[in-house]
Structure formats: C-alpha cells, structure tokens
Design a protein around this motif. Sequence first.
Motif, mmCIF file in Angstrom:
data_model
loop_
_atom_site.group_PDB
_atom_site.id
_atom_site.type_symbol
_atom_site.label_atom_id
_atom_site.label_comp_id
_atom_site.label_asym_id
_atom_site.label_seq_id
_atom_site.Cartn_x
_atom_site.Cartn_y
_atom_site.Cartn_z
ATOM 1 N N TYR A 3 0.817 -1.212 0.000
ATOM 2 C CA TYR A 3 0.000 0.000 0.000
ATOM 3 C C TYR A 3 0.854 1.267 0.000
ATOM 4 C CZ TYR A 3 -5.069 -0.545 0.126
ATOM 5 O OH TYR A 3 -6.383 -0.725 -0.221
ATOM 6 N N SER A 20 -4.437 8.087 4.673
ATOM 7 C CA SER A 20 -4.767 6.745 5.135
ATOM 8 C C SER A 20 -5.232 6.880 6.579
ATOM 9 C CB SER A 20 -3.536 5.839 5.033
ATOM 10 O OG SER A 20 -3.873 4.506 5.296
ATOM 11 N N TRP A 248 0.470 -4.251 -6.507
ATOM 12 C CA TRP A 248 0.028 -5.305 -5.581
ATOM 13 C C TRP A 248 0.922 -6.534 -5.739
ATOM 14 C CZ3 TRP A 248 -2.601 -2.675 -2.510
ATOM 15 C CH2 TRP A 248 -3.775 -2.002 -2.798
#
Length: 306
Positions: A3, A20, A248
């Motif tokens: 992330y 975040s 990812w």
Amino acid sequence: ANYGAMIKAFQAKYGIKVVSANPNGSSQDEINAVKTLKGQDRAPDVLDMGPAFAQSAAAEGLLAPYQVATWQEIPADQKEPSGLWVYDYGGYMSIGYDAAKAPAPASIADLAKPAYAGKVALNGDPTKAGAAFATVYAAALASGGSLGDIAPGVDFFGKLKKSGNLIPVQASPATIESGQTPVVLDWDYLNAAATTKLKGKVDWKVVVPSDALYASFYAQSVSKSAPHPAAARLWQEFLYSDEGQNIWLQGKARPVRLPAMEKAGTADKAALSALPPVSGSPKFPTTAQIDAAKAYVTKNWAKAVG
C-alpha cells in the motif's frame, strides 16, 4: 500488500494527497467510519474490506456503484454486478513462524500440538477483521468442515484457546519482532512481507498449509457519501490499471486481473516468480456461503474463544 508504494505512485501521478485514516483498522471499523463521519470532509472516500464486510456495507446502502475501465477483465464472480464492490488483490491463508521459537508446521492441525503452547496468534478478531475471518474458514476446511460449514473452524480455535496454544494478542510485525507471537495465521503476502521486514532480526518463514488451501480477495468500494467522489473514482481506476495491479503483485499479493495480465504479457514477471509457492486448487466461497459463515462466527466466536 504494498500500500505504501501504491499511495506514493498515485500521489506522484496525480498530485492528489492520500490520507490513510486508520491503517490498522478492521473492515468493521471502515464501515463504522462511513456511518459516524457522514457529511464531514474527513469521512472515508474509499474502502478496502473483506468480502463478508463489503457485502454487509452494500446491503446497508453505504456504497456507490462504479465500474473501472478494465471492468471486463475482472471475472463475474469476483465483483458485484453494478460495481458496489470489486475484488482487487488477495492471497492464500498461511502460517508464518519464527524458526528459532517454533517447529515448522505442515498443517493447521499441527498447531494443536503441545509444541505450540502459548505461541499461536491471529491478525484480529474474526467478527471484525477479514483476515481473521478467513483464518477460521481455513481451519474449518482443515477440520472436516466445508465452505458451507464453518462451525469446525470455530470449534478448532475454541480447543486451541482451551489448551493454551492460542494467545489473545493481535499479531503485527512489532509483536513478531518482540517474540510475543512466534506463530501467526495470516495472508501469505502479509507473512511474506514480515519475512522481508524482519530479515536479520527474526528467522521468519512462511508455509501455505496443505490441509487448508483457502484463498480470498479483498474488495474495493467507493463510499456513497464520499466527500471527494471524483478523486475516489480516480483512485479506483489507478488500482485496477496495469500499473496498480503490478504494485500489488510486487507486494506478493495476487491481483484480480493477474490472469488477463499474464495473457497480455503485462504482469511483472520478476514479482510473479517471487510469490510463495502453492500446490493444489484454492477454494472460494459463494456470497451466500460467506453470509452464512459470517453470521455463524458473529454468533458463536465469543462463546467458543472469549
């Protein structure tokens, strides 16, 4: 699941700052934030939840439908038809262990042995966190249950708690490094990330258990009350682009578009070869099975484990 790199790449590409809000929050925490912060500028724009929680949020009318440009490359059984939630990245349930403090487990069943007394930890509460919920599903498969019967998984952890093998500590890289949680049940990419993060400090190894080959994805959604709706949708487009999906993959998570990207030759080959080895075919529960399993765990976890 990488992330940090995802956020940095998005900010660099579009000049939009990503906040975040609660990196260690559970899926249920995300749903609660949508409800309690509705109408405020700091309310969530987007959510990343376990499948059971994404379905709950959709049923409560908290999500907005959105279909990204690469929508057609996402399998039909891995997205809600209108785009209320879409699977994005995932992995296999795994056992991470400190080789200096615990013997190598070959299966989830091994964790019931006396050698693991006071050593086994989960990543959260199964009634609130997607990873922990998936761990119970994996334990069910290893204990004579099925995708339609999660009860043996709850029973397994009840026995583990009673024997003293399961400890009431939420696992994290910090608890692994301190020695509090020598054995952790979690996604393979999270356990693999701990191996890299703690290299030279902890001899952390990862195994995908032979008796519980359980795989799942996390689901991305746009909040229906997102204070920055256009930015929320741009974020989704980035996640499902080749660039985002490869980020990812570089975090050892398996992106939902991976089969299409492998076919097109756009998947990062070095990252693909670094994934933890898995043999056999994974099991994916249906929406109805997840709903039933979540209801059972919510009702029975505290009674079995406390």
